[in-house]
Write an enzyme that holds these catalytic residues in place. Structure first.
Site, PDB file in Angstrom:
ATOM      1  N   GLU A 224       0.854  -1.194   0.000  1.00  0.00           N
ATOM      2  CA  GLU A 224       0.000   0.000   0.000  1.00  0.00           C
ATOM      3  C   GLU A 224       0.880   1.231   0.000  1.00  0.00           C
ATOM      4  O   GLU A 224       1.823   1.316   0.781  1.00  0.00           O
ATOM      5  CB  GLU A 224      -0.895   0.070   1.241  1.00  0.00           C
TER       6      GLU A 224
HETATM    7  C1  BG6 Z   1      -4.610   1.486   5.323  1.00  0.00           C
HETATM    8  C2  BG6 Z   1      -5.635   0.432   5.113  1.00  0.00           C
HETATM    9  O1  BG6 Z   1      -4.634   1.770   6.662  1.00  0.00           O
HETATM   10  O2  BG6 Z   1      -4.757   2.721   4.713  1.00  0.00           O
HETATM   11  C3  BG6 Z   1      -6.601   0.680   3.984  1.00  0.00           C
HETATM   12  O3  BG6 Z   1      -5.065  -0.842   5.001  1.00  0.00           O
HETATM   13  C4  BG6 Z   1      -6.921   2.150   3.908  1.00  0.00           C
HETATM   14  O4  BG6 Z   1      -7.734  -0.111   4.203  1.00  0.00           O
HETATM   15  C5  BG6 Z   1      -5.633   2.913   3.622  1.00  0.00           C
HETATM   16  O5  BG6 Z   1      -7.917   2.479   2.999  1.00  0.00           O
HETATM   17  C6  BG6 Z   1      -5.818   4.390   3.407  1.00  0.00           C
HETATM   18  O6  BG6 Z   1      -6.516   4.953   4.465  1.00  0.00           O
HETATM   19  P1  BG6 Z   1      -7.819   5.841   4.223  1.00  0.00           P
HETATM   20  O7  BG6 Z   1      -8.289   6.175   5.584  1.00  0.00           O
HETATM   21  O8  BG6 Z   1      -7.356   7.027   3.461  1.00  0.00           O
HETATM   22  O9  BG6 Z   1      -8.760   4.992   3.458  1.00  0.00           O
END
Ligand code: BG6
Length: 474
Positions: free
Chosen positions: A371
């Site tokens: 991510e």
């Molecule tokens: C991470 C998660 O914490 O961040 C995701 O694994 C999440 O599920 C991503 O969507 C981004 O955070 P947000 O709050 O901007 O959706």
């Protein structure tokens, strides 16, 4: 030099943030369904809202999300057009076991993911599957109290055995728990924990974390038994802590805060509780119920690779008066040297390289960035296209830093999946307008919109990045 030839470029999503169809084909209700958009999203914990059901007056975005349940063929086709080598997605536990404690799985749920994986296979896309991405069946919360209960290990074991058996040959890369360290900051999402008045929350959280760690080791064991080719990863919400000043107390505090997160990965990767954690638990009066069998499992079944999310570095200081800023779920001290996104998340590409080095130094196992990305407000122009140069710039700088970590620091990196490759519901706020995707989805915060998918400018940019294996970032 550069990225390995089989580098896994792609994008990432999570079931509850994109699938919708929350009660279709026998799917059961989960914690991730009953968190509404807005400020009271996580107030379940503080007891302000009633819980575990839908209440009048709130909008629950996950019920429909972007309806990927009915659009996955179209969406995967677009991912293939970008040249994805991998697609990270998560399984909705309640599609497979609607209540969580059944003996037999729900065939319709299994068939859904089987077809999805076959669609990926058709395009040569390797699925990277998160077994649980913050989801816990509501029934398991009501009947057993979520992960505070050791029985959860049995239900999780049933889930993973079912998945590894059914998808043998279709899926090789698995992550046991998304951002396992988030249990400390968002325990309802992380572990289905709802605290009783006066409960020792720290004790409950660490016991629940222990159950997840044992479940993760057990999953690793079973995965390798069912198919020795399976590759199992842990998943950390990463981002190194910097001290705000060189004051020794700040430097020490940064080290302590890093320990707080690394504790989980130390167990999953090295196979035992680190000494600093045992001491901290002891000081906090926390006693973990840990059996001999747990100790053996943890020791013998460590993960094959370390995956993590990275959005920003973090800052700490002992000075409590300094300004704080938002970040991934929890706040951090504001770094005066960095810009921030519209949501206040600070942008630090070099911090990604620092973080990669810290993790690789610590574990010496292959890394996988699963991510990374920029949540922003996107406005389509007259032609309907989003010209998201800001996103391209964010990703370019982070990919450059990641490339330096590989080329200059020698880090073994398996792949990179940017977060929310198609717009989806925000985990932190429940908003739709916080978009990360290369693909725009016509849906707003109130649930209006045609759900039509449109390529953004970043779509073609990322396609070029993948085609050149990260050489052309222009
Ligand atoms: C991470 C998660 O914490 O961040 C995701 O694994 C999440 O599920 C991503 O969507 C981004 O955070 P947000 O709050 O901007 O959706």
């Amino acid at each position: 030099m550069g990225f390995r030839q089989d580098f896994l470029w792609g994008g990432a999503t999570a079931a509850n943030q994109c699938e919708g169809a929350y009660n279709t084909d026998g799917r059961g209700l989960a914690n991730v369904d009953v968190v509404p958009i807005g400020n009271e999203r996580f107030d379940i914990i503080s007891g302000k809202r009633k819980m575990l059901d839908f209440e009048d007056g709130y909008f629950y975005p996950a019920k429909k999300a972007i309806d990927m349940y009915h659009h996955y063929k179209e969406d995967i086709k677009l991912f293939a057009e970008m040249g994805f080598k991998t697609y990270r997605l998560s399984i909705a536990w309640t599609r497979i076991f609607p209540n969580g404690d059944e003996l037999e799985p729900n065939e319709k749920g299994l068939a859904f993911y089987e077809d999805l994986f076959k669609t990926c296979q058709q395009y040569g896309i390797e699925p990277l599957v998160t077994i649980t991405h913050f989801d816990c069946p509501i029934h398991l919360i009501k009947e057993y109290g979520g992960w505070r209960n050791r029985k959860m290990i049995v239900f999780y074991e049933r889930l993973v055995r079912t998945l590894f058996t059914r998808y043998k040959g279709l899926v090789k890369y698995w992550l046991t728990f998304n951002e396992i360290n988030m249990i400390l900051h968002a325990p309802f999402m992380g572990a289905g924990l709802v605290f009783e008045q006066g409960e020792n929350e720290q004790q409950t959280k660490y016991q629940a974390a222990h159950h997840e760690l044992v479940a993760s080791a057990l999953a690793t064991k079973i995965a390798h038994e069912i198919d020795p080719d399976n590759m199992i990863g842990c998943m950390l919400a990463a981002g190194e802590y910097y001290p705000l000043t060189p004051k020794p107390e700040d430097v020490f505090l940064a080290q302590q805060k890093n320990h707080e997160n690394y504790f989980f990965i130390d167990v999953q990767s090295r196979g035992e509780y680190p000494a600093y954690a045992l001491k901290a638990l002891e000081r906090g009066g926390i006693e973990i119920d840990m059996t001999e069998e747990d100790v053996t499992l943890l020791k013998q079944h460590t993960v094959d690779f370390i995956s993590f999310s990275y959005y920003s570095s973090r800052v700490v200081t002992t000075d409590e008066s300094v300004e704080k800023t938002a970040g991934n779920i929890f706040k951090s001290v504001k770094n005066p040297y960095l810009e921030a996104s519209e949501w206040g998340w600070q942008i630090d590409p070099l911090g990604l390289r620092t973080t990669m080095n810290a993790i690789y130094d610590r574990y010496q196992k292959p890394l996988f960035i699963v991510e990374n990305g920029l949540g922003a407000i996107d406005m389509p122009d007259e032609s309907g296209c989003v010209k998201d140069d800001y996103r391209i710039s964010y990703l370019r700088e982070h990919i450059k830093a990641m490339k330096d970590a590989v080329e200059l620091d020698g880090i073994d990196l398996l792949g990179y999946t940017s977060w929310g490759c198609i717009d989806l519901v925000s985990a932190g706020t429940g908003e739709m307008k916080k978009r990360y995707g290369f693909i725009y989805v016509d849906r707003d915060n109130d649930g209006n919109g045609s759900l039509k998918r449109t390529k953004k400018k970043s779509f073609d940019w990322y396609k070029k990045v993948i085609a050149s294996n990260g050489e052309d970032l222009s």
